[in-house]
Design an enzyme around this catalytic site. Structure first.
Site, PDB file in Angstrom:
ATOM      1  N   HIS A  38      39.989  39.452  39.937  1.00  4.80           N
ATOM      2  CA  HIS A  38      40.000  37.881  39.353  1.00  4.80           C
ATOM      3  C   HIS A  38      41.267  37.385  39.554  1.00  4.80           C
ATOM      4  O   HIS A  38      41.428  36.578  38.448  1.00  4.80           O
ATOM      5  CB  HIS A  38      39.242  38.137  38.009  1.00  4.80           C
ATOM      6  CG  HIS A  38      38.100  39.052  38.025  1.00  4.80           C
ATOM      7  ND1 HIS A  38      38.001  40.322  37.667  1.00  4.80           N
ATOM      8  CD2 HIS A  38      37.044  38.730  38.265  1.00  4.80           C
ATOM      9  CE1 HIS A  38      36.942  40.700  37.569  1.00  4.80           C
ATOM     10  NE2 HIS A  38      36.150  40.082  38.184  1.00  4.80           N
TER      11      HIS A  38
HETATM   12  S1  FES Z   1      41.570  40.795  37.224  1.00  2.00           S
HETATM   13 FE1  FES Z   1      39.658  41.369  36.549  1.00  2.00          FE
HETATM   14  S2  FES Z   1      39.519  43.300  37.019  1.00  2.00           S
HETATM   15 FE2  FES Z   1      41.796  42.778  37.248  1.00  2.00          FE
END
Ligand code: FES
Length: 187
Positions: A152
């Site tokens: 993410h």
């Molecule tokens: S940014 Fe979501 S698990 Fe690493």
């Protein structure tokens, strides 16, 4: 209804209860061996602590060890990477806490309190699990040259501190120590 009819169910109840008690005793006698099997054996205990040889890691290189089922990042940082991490003001950090199991739980996330400490500040040892949802970040990547979690988009700096993205905390530093100049014991 005859007298015989009314005693039949009673006898059956008694037999049922007696059978039930045998069942309970039987369960108790198998419970102990089962619990015994749940105790960790010698090889499992050995995995509680690992020793990692880092002699092959030149500055700028890293390796990933496996400890208690988790990846552990060990990186020998370059002077430039250390300087970059030291230059960051604590007020610029999303998580100002060191998250280092070797020092006080409220220690600040300075570069020296994130690293292996005095004389070994080039070394950083961290659990390789993104503090957002647990993906394994990529090393030598991201906007801050540290680690990048592609799941993410969390960016960690060269001291493993979260600088951008959804992860809430710095990468955790596990209990570890150098047991020689080139060997680290984790756990
Ligand atoms: S940014 Fe979501 S698990 Fe690493």
């Amino acid at each position: 209804m005859s007298a015989h009819d009314t005693t039949e169910p009673n006898r059956r109840d008694f037999l049922y209860v007696a059978t039930g008690m045998v069942g309970v005793v039987g369960a108790a006698s198998v419970a102990w061996p089962f619990i015994d099997q749940m105790r960790p054996d010698a090889s499992t205990l050995a995995m509680a602590t690992i020793e990692v040889d880092v002699s092959a890691l030149e500055p700028g290189m890293s390796l990933t060890a496996k400890w208690r089922g988790k990846p552990v990042f060990i990186r020998n940082r370059t002077d430039k990477e250390i300087e970059e991490a030291k230059a960051v003001a604590l007020t610029d950090l999303k998580d100002p806490v060191a998250r280092n199991a070797n020092i006080a739980s409220d220690a600040a996330a300075t570069d020296s309190d994130r690293s292996a400490g005095e004389g070994k500040e080039n070394w950083i040892v961290m659990i390789g699990s993104c503090t957002h949802l647990g993906c394994v970040p990529l090393g030598q990547a991201g906007d801050f040259g540290g680690w990048f979690c592609p799941c993410h988009g969390s960016h960690y700096d060269t001291a493993g501190r979260i600088r951008k993205g959804p992860a809430p905390e710095n990468l955790a530093v596990p209990v570890f120590e150098f047991i020689s100049d080139t060997k680290i014991r984790i756990g």
